[in-house]
Structures are given as C-alpha cells and as structure tokens.
Design a protein around this motif. Structure first.
Motif, PDB file in Angstrom:
ATOM      1  N   TRP A 127      -6.326  -4.612  -6.622  1.00  0.00           N
ATOM      2  CA  TRP A 127      -7.155  -3.449  -6.316  1.00  0.00           C
ATOM      3  C   TRP A 127      -8.316  -3.321  -7.296  1.00  0.00           C
ATOM      4  O   TRP A 127      -9.082  -2.370  -7.229  1.00  0.00           O
TER       5      TRP A 127
ATOM      6  N   GLN B  76      -9.988  -0.795   0.841  1.00  0.00           N
ATOM      7  CA  GLN B  76     -10.779  -0.778  -0.384  1.00  0.00           C
ATOM      8  C   GLN B  76     -10.221   0.140  -1.455  1.00  0.00           C
ATOM      9  O   GLN B  76     -10.385  -0.121  -2.642  1.00  0.00           O
ATOM     10  N   GLU B  77      -9.565   1.222  -1.064  1.00  0.00           N
ATOM     11  CA  GLU B  77      -9.076   2.203  -2.028  1.00  0.00           C
ATOM     12  C   GLU B  77      -7.565   2.073  -2.176  1.00  0.00           C
ATOM     13  O   GLU B  77      -6.830   2.047  -1.193  1.00  0.00           O
ATOM     14  N   GLU B  78      -7.088   1.985  -3.420  1.00  0.00           N
ATOM     15  CA  GLU B  78      -5.658   1.852  -3.654  1.00  0.00           C
ATOM     16  C   GLU B  78      -4.930   3.140  -3.308  1.00  0.00           C
ATOM     17  O   GLU B  78      -5.297   4.220  -3.749  1.00  0.00           O
TER      18      GLU B  78
ATOM     19  N   ARG C  91      -3.603  -7.080   0.229  1.00  0.00           N
ATOM     20  CA  ARG C  91      -3.350  -5.640   0.165  1.00  0.00           C
ATOM     21  C   ARG C  91      -2.651  -5.255   1.463  1.00  0.00           C
ATOM     22  O   ARG C  91      -3.163  -5.533   2.548  1.00  0.00           O
TER      23      ARG C  91
ATOM     24  N   ALA D 154       0.807  -1.200   0.000  1.00  0.00           N
ATOM     25  CA  ALA D 154       0.000   0.000   0.000  1.00  0.00           C
ATOM     26  C   ALA D 154       0.846   1.258   0.000  1.00  0.00           C
ATOM     27  O   ALA D 154       0.498   2.229  -0.622  1.00  0.00           O
TER      28      ALA D 154
END
Length: 193
Positions: free
Chosen positions: A88, A179-181, A126, A21
């Motif tokens: 993602w 949830q969000e890259e 992730r 991340a």
C-alpha cells in the motif's frame, strides 16, 4: 453530511491487514430504534486471503481462498520499487484490477500477464471485497435510517433508507480500495429525525 440524529448507533466493524483488504466475519450488532427497541444490523461479504503468489516468466499469479460469504473479490496487481516494501506504499504502481466471483470457501488462482519494468524489484496483490451487503431490521415504528460506511473516521458512502415497522431492508455498499488501504472498515446505522 450528517443530519440530526435521534438514537444511538448500530455499528459493525471489519478489520484490515496489509495483504487482505478486509478481514473479519459476518456479524451483528444493535442499537435502539425510535420506539426504544433494538435495530438489527447484519453484514455479509467475502473474506479474501492470499494463500500463495508465484511468478513464471510474464505471468504473476495469486491463489486466493474466500473464507467469508459468497461474492465478488477484487484483486489489484502492483509493482514494487523494492521487493519487501508495503503493497500500500507510495512507491507502488498500480498495474490492473480484476474482479471475480468466489463461492464461500472457494480457492482458486488469478493471473496477470505483464512485462516487468526495469525500475521495479517486486510485485504484490491488494485484495478486498468490492461490495458489503448489509441488512437492517427495524422492530419499532416506521423510520428513516441512515447507513454509513466508514474507513477509520472517513465517511466513504452514505445511504438513507425508509424502513417500515418490523421490516428488514437490504443495502449494498460498493467501493474501491485499489488505491487506499482499508484500515478500520465499519458500517453504522442510525435513525434520522
């Protein structure tokens, strides 16, 4: 919302990759305080790196190396519709997120136990540090400092801090990238009028 700003910004940026991340290292940057002196800005955070992944029946394991500062590392386990798709991507299903504390340079495994649903061909992890610790040094007069955490141009978190002259204040940004890259993560600090 941003208010009237008086001086230039201090900016510290972190870059992101598909598997981790956040990547980068602790660093510093500066801009001018209310008296024309430089604000100091330091960031401290873990840097999770996926060393390997493994599947053994219902157990899905990722081995993680922390190449940054000590702290929590979050891992989100996802199902992939196709084995080679982006972790993602929109065709993933989030299964579970776990957080574990890692010392600097520590390497160990995290395992998720699940039955594989029929419609998925692969799995992924992730990784990101769920907290960024920032230290802001004010060499000038007493001031209100606005610290902003951004993902590209999107403001994720804001904090307004009162900092005395010749004082260093610590602030911890907490956030969720399950949830969000993370793309272009950075922190900006500015003196507020």
């Amino acid at each position: 919302m941003r208010r009237g700003l008086k001086t230039r910004r201090s900016v510290l940026a972190l870059s992101g990759t598909a598997m981790t991340a956040l990547a980068g290292c602790s660093g510093s940057n500066s801009s001018e305080s209310g008296d024309g002196e430089s604000l100091g800005l330091e960031l401290y955070y873990p840097e999770p790196r996926a060393v390997s992944t493994d599947q053994n029946n219902r157990d899905f394991t990722v081995e993680i190396q922390n190449t940054g500062d000590s702290g929590d590392i979050a891992v989100t386990f996802v199902w992939l519709e196709e084995a080679n798709q982006d972790i993602w991507g929109g065709d993933t299903e989030i299964v579970q997120t776990k957080e574990r504390y890692y010392d600097s340079d520590e390497r160990r495994e995290i395992t998720f136990t699940r039955d594989v649903p029929d419609r998925y061909e692969g799995f992924g992890f992730r990784l990101w540090p769920p907290q960024l610790r920032t230290e802001i040094y004010n060499p000038g007069r007493e001031a209100r400092i606005e610290a902003i955490l951004l993902n590209s141009n999107e403001v994720i978190k804001e904090a307004e801090l009162e900092i005395d002259s010749d004082e260093t204040v610590e602030h911890v940004f907490e956030y969720d990238f399950s949830q969000e890259e993370p793309r272009d993560i950075r922190v900006e600090a500015e003196v507020v009028d």
